[in-house]
Design a protein around this motif. Structure first.
Motif, short mmCIF file in Angstrom:
data_model
loop_
_atom_site.label_atom_id
_atom_site.label_comp_id
_atom_site.label_asym_id
_atom_site.label_seq_id
_atom_site.Cartn_x
_atom_site.Cartn_y
_atom_site.Cartn_z
N ASP A 30 39.11 46.58 31.55
CA ASP A 30 38.98 47.34 30.22
C ASP A 30 40.59 47.91 30.13
O ASP A 30 41.23 47.76 28.47
N ARG A 31 41.31 47.64 30.71
CA ARG A 31 42.51 48.33 31.47
C ARG A 31 42.61 47.21 31.87
O ARG A 31 42.67 46.69 32.76
N PRO A 79 41.72 51.66 25.46
CA PRO A 79 40.84 52.00 25.90
C PRO A 79 38.75 51.91 25.40
O PRO A 79 39.24 52.68 24.15
N ALA A 80 38.02 51.67 26.15
CA ALA A 80 36.90 51.78 25.60
C ALA A 80 36.70 50.90 23.85
O ALA A 80 35.91 51.62 23.30
N SER A 116 38.50 41.10 26.42
CA SER A 116 38.41 42.48 26.10
C SER A 116 37.16 42.23 26.86
O SER A 116 36.11 41.67 26.80
N PRO A 117 36.43 43.56 27.83
CA PRO A 117 35.64 43.93 28.08
C PRO A 117 33.72 43.96 26.74
O PRO A 117 34.50 43.64 25.35
#
Length: 850
Positions: free
Chosen positions: A591-592, A607-608, A666-667
């Motif tokens: 995420d980061r 984020p998210a 990315s997630p």
């Protein structure tokens, strides 16, 4: 024919009249030839041996690899239609005793009945590998390496637990044909039958298993067509394909890179020696100028004299080539037996005739490159000019049938020879850009030191005024006509620059391995950690005494199959980053950004983030592939292709051995099938406790201690450093040869000048001290420039491959330490020249008195 016969007769008669100074030519050519022959022969023999053994090392004509999942029925049917297929599975689980008292990371291979398609696998303790791994008495068998028996204190007949299954050790593994050129292994080897793998429970859907399919084709030369059909039928399958006809990827590239690096180092020795060759021939021809003048006055044409002295030079070079080739053969054989690499082919110690032919040709071209200018000047000098100043031969170009005016033919020949030399080296190494870069840098450095020499000579002529007699004489000698200031400055400067650059780079590499890596590298890495065990693993390990840091990251393998929608098989991928697209590579997502992430283009996702897939790429790989922020890459995953947009580029320092990946995504809202990799930073005393805790928290995770990797890396760095140090010392030795040659070749002129000075009332001691001071000043001036230049070159190399900082600190002292002997050697050479000159003066005075 008559012309050539006359030229040969003149060359032979003149050669019989004296060869003083030509020993510099012999040593200079022989030294460079010996180094190139040794490096070329050893590298060529290794490459040829690997090419001849490629089918055995690959396991067939073709090797196709998938990760996470075996071939689908359609893919398997295609492969079987193309030829004979053998399927093997490889993974790295933890294996241990039945009681569970000891565990170790192993490299497990499950083979089918067709294995091996090429070559033979050998075992001891059983009739064959097939007999060792067969199902008997209720258990599958296994052949293991002796290393595993020692580590777990087991013997033949004992049982070994792998996953949830058990196998009986029935043989000790000897030779595996498809692992002939794998110089590194993460653990002991274990071979079982293909059905036994299912009993271990380690090959479920999405498990980290490499599935290999080796093909033996019915007809030679069809591999290219089969590969094209395979890529066309299954473009996003994520294959890693190896064609035995193209050698062994990775290994042959590494050997070729090493050979090119060493060949260029040997070439630097040849070029430095070439300065001495040109100087020695100039001095030899200066001594023969009266003969040349007499021959020209008697009707000898410049063309005849040029041919005669060229043939004379070729004869001397031929003798030097024979000496160098003989020495190179001895060096190649000694190096093949001294290298601590058990994967070298048996042909590594054999002579490689093409390498000897190429090294002789390169040395011949380099010698002619240095010999033509002095030959042109000698035969282009008029007899009147020679007789007017016999003690100081003139430097001029005169007409040769109006064609030799200004020496344009010589310059053209030198240009052709230079281009031929560069082209031959590019063809020999197969790396034209590396050769062009080396020659450009070498030419720039040599030109810089030539300018330094000319500047010293010019400054010396001006600084000699209004000085004390001793200093004025020494400084004036640096700027006098015919002084060896320029060639000595070039030879010593290039040699010292190479020595300091290699020394600084090697010192920085050793310091990086000794100090930086142990502090930054995880003590333990755990593979195949189940995703559901993530929190439990981090909590358990973080609570242990001595554990400083614990990190986990999702991990799966994927292959870059398309770049901006274009299949990588159709893209022009540079060889330097072919490793990134040749097969599957590890990737992760987070995420980061991590603390070590250095974003150099674009920005990290917020984020998210919950949008279309984004990717963060290694900036170097992306640049070589022509990718920028906003472009797309398609990844072939086990669950299907995934296309991501490049959001940012990162500078990745691969020398840190940190938990990093060339591709970070990315997630995912719903992650694909994957495992975790866990990294633990701890003291050495805490390692057993960490391993014991992981055995409970994640029993299927395989532990890898990085201390062994660091030892192997340290050993490799030390070996490479010693090898490059040896080459740079030989290059500096060639510079010393030029220095001694300058003394020997200018002895006649120097004695003439000393005799005049002595006749004017200057004593022998001041004359000798002036010579010592002359060479000391020259050596000090060259060292003052070469040491910082070499240091800058070394720091540039270090900065280009690591983010650990510059090579400052101790390497500054190293540069000064290496520069001091050069200045001292120059002073010693001046002492030798001074002693020789004063001794000659003493003898001349004694003869005069008699």
């Amino acid at each position: 024919m008559t012309f050539l016969r006359i030229a040969l007769r003149l060359a032979w008669r003149d050669l019989r009249g004296g060869t003083a100074g030509l020993w510099i030519v012999v040593l200079g050519v022989a030294l460079g030839t010996a180094m190139m022959a040794a490096v070329g022969s050893l590298g060529g023999a290794v490459l040829d041996g690997m090419q001849a053994s490629a089918r055995e090392a690959v396991g067939g004509d073709l090797s196709v690899r998938l990760f996470h999942a075996p071939a689908t029925p359609e893919q398997r049917a295609f492969l079987e239609a193309a030829g004979t297929v053998s399927e093997t599975a490889e993974l790295r689980p933890a294996a241990g005793t039945v009681s569970g008292s000891a565990r170790i990371l192993v490299e497990l291979k499950a083979v089918d009945g067709a294995y091996p398609l090429v070559g033979a696998a050998t075992v001891s303790g059983a009739a064959s590998l097939a007999a060792a791994v067969a199902h008997r008495d209720g258990f599958w068998g296994a052949a293991v390496s002796a290393e595993l028996l020692d580590a777990l204190r087991l013997g033949i007949g004992d049982r070994l637990r792998i996953g949830v299954g058990e196998v009986v050790i029935r043989a000790v593994l000897g030779h595996e044909p498809d692992r002939a050129f794998r110089a590194f292994s993460l653990g002991p080897r274990v071979v079982v039958a293909r059905p036994a793998l299912a009993a271990t429970g380690l090959a479920g859907p999405g498990a980290p298993v490499y599935w290999y399919y080796r093909l033996l084709l019915p007809e030679k030369g069809r591999s290219g067509a089969v590969l094209r059909d395979l890529e066309r039928r299954f473009p996003d399958a994520g294959w890693r394909i190896v064609d035995a006809a193209h050698g062994i990827p990775g290994v042959d590239r590494t050997v070729q890179l090493a050979r090119t690096l060493l060949l260029l180092g040997a070439l630097s020795i040849t070029l430095v020696g070439g300065v001495g060759i040109g100087r020695a021939l100039s001095a030899h021809l200066d001594r023969r100028l009266p003969v040349i003048a007499a021959l020209k006055a008697s009707g000898g044409s410049p063309r005849l004299l040029f041919t005669a002295f060229l043939l004379q030079t070729l004869f001397v070079v031929a003798v030097a080539l024979l000496i160098g080739l003989a020495a190179g053969a001895g060096l190649a054989g000694a190096a093949a037996h001294a290298l601590p690499l058990d994967w070298l082919p048996e042909t590594a110690g054999a002579l490689h005739p093409p390498a000897f032919l190429l090294s002789a040709t390169v040395s011949l071209l380099a010698a002619l490159l240095c010999a033509l200018p002095p030959l042109g000047r000698a035969v282009g000098t008029s007899p009147a000019a020679i007789w007017r100043s016999p003690g100081s031969p003139p430097r001029q170009w005169h007409g040769w049938r109006h064609g030799w005016r200004h020496g344009w033919r010589i310059r053209t020949a030198v240009g052709v020879l230079g281009l031929s030399l560069a082209g031959l080296l590019a063809a020999w190494t197969g790396m034209p850009l590396a050769v062009a870069g080396f020659l450009s840098v070498a030419g720039a450095v040599a030109a810089g030191f030539a300018l330094l020499g000319h500047g010293l000579a010019l400054a010396a002529r001006r600084l000699a005024r209004n000085r004390g007699p001793l200093v004025r004489l020494a400084v004036a000698n640096l700027g006098r006509p015919g002084a060896p200031t320029v060639p000595v400055a070039v030879a010593l400067g290039v040699g010292l620059t190479v020595l300091v650059a290699v020394g600084v780079t090697g010192t920085a590499a050793v310091e990086h391995v000794e100090a930086t890596l142990p502090a930054e590298t995880p003590s333990l890495i755990f593979l195949n950690v189940a995703p559901h065990a993530d929190r439990n693993v981090r909590e358990r390990l973080s609570a242990l005494s001595g554990v400083e840091r614990v990190e986990t990251a999702p991990f799966l393998h994927a292959r870059i199959s398309r770049v901006n929608g274009i299949p990588v098989t159709e893209a022009d991928v540079p060889r330097s980053v072919a490793w990134a697209v040749r097969g599957d590579r590890g990737l992760s997502w987070r995420d980061r950004p991590a603390a070590t992430d250095r974003v150099v283009a674009g920005a990290w996702w917020p984020p998210a983030y919950d949008g279309p897939p984004l990717a963060s790429l290694d900036a170097q790989v992306a640049g070589r592939l022509g990718l920028a922020v906003g472009d797309t890459v398609t990844l072939a995953l086990a669950d299907g292709p995934l296309t991501a947009t490049v959001a940012n580029l990162r500078r990745v320092d691969w020398t840190r051995l940190d938990l990093d990946f060339p591709v970070i995504l990315s997630p995912f809202a719903e992650p694909p099938r994957h495992s975790l990799v866990a990294a633990v930073w701890s003291g050495a005393a805490a390692v057993p406790a960490v391993e014991a805790a992981m055995a409970t928290a994640a029993p299927d995770a395989a532990a890898l201690r990085t201390a062994g990797l660091l030892r192997s890396l340290r050993s490799t760095v030390d070996q490479v450093r010693r090898l490059l140090d040896g080459l740079s010392l030989v290059a500096l030795g060639a510079s010393g040869l030029v220095l001694l040659g300058a003394i020997a070749n200018s002895a006649r002129r120097r004695l003439h000048e000393m005799a005049i000075l002595h006749a004017l009332g200057i004593g022998r001691r001041p004359i000798g001290l002036a010579v010592v001071l002359e060479f000391s000043l020259l050596g000090a001036a060259v060292a003052a420039v070469a040491a910082p230049l070499g240091w800058l070159g070394g720091t540039a190399v270090v900065a280009g491959v690591t983010d650990a900082g510059s090579a400052a600190g101790g390497t500054v002292a190293l540069a000064a330490f290496l520069a001091a002997p050069v200045a001292m050697a120059a002073a010693g050479a001046g002492l030798v020249a001074g002693l020789r000159g004063t001794d000659a003066l003493r003898r001349l005075r004694g003869n005069a008195l008699d």
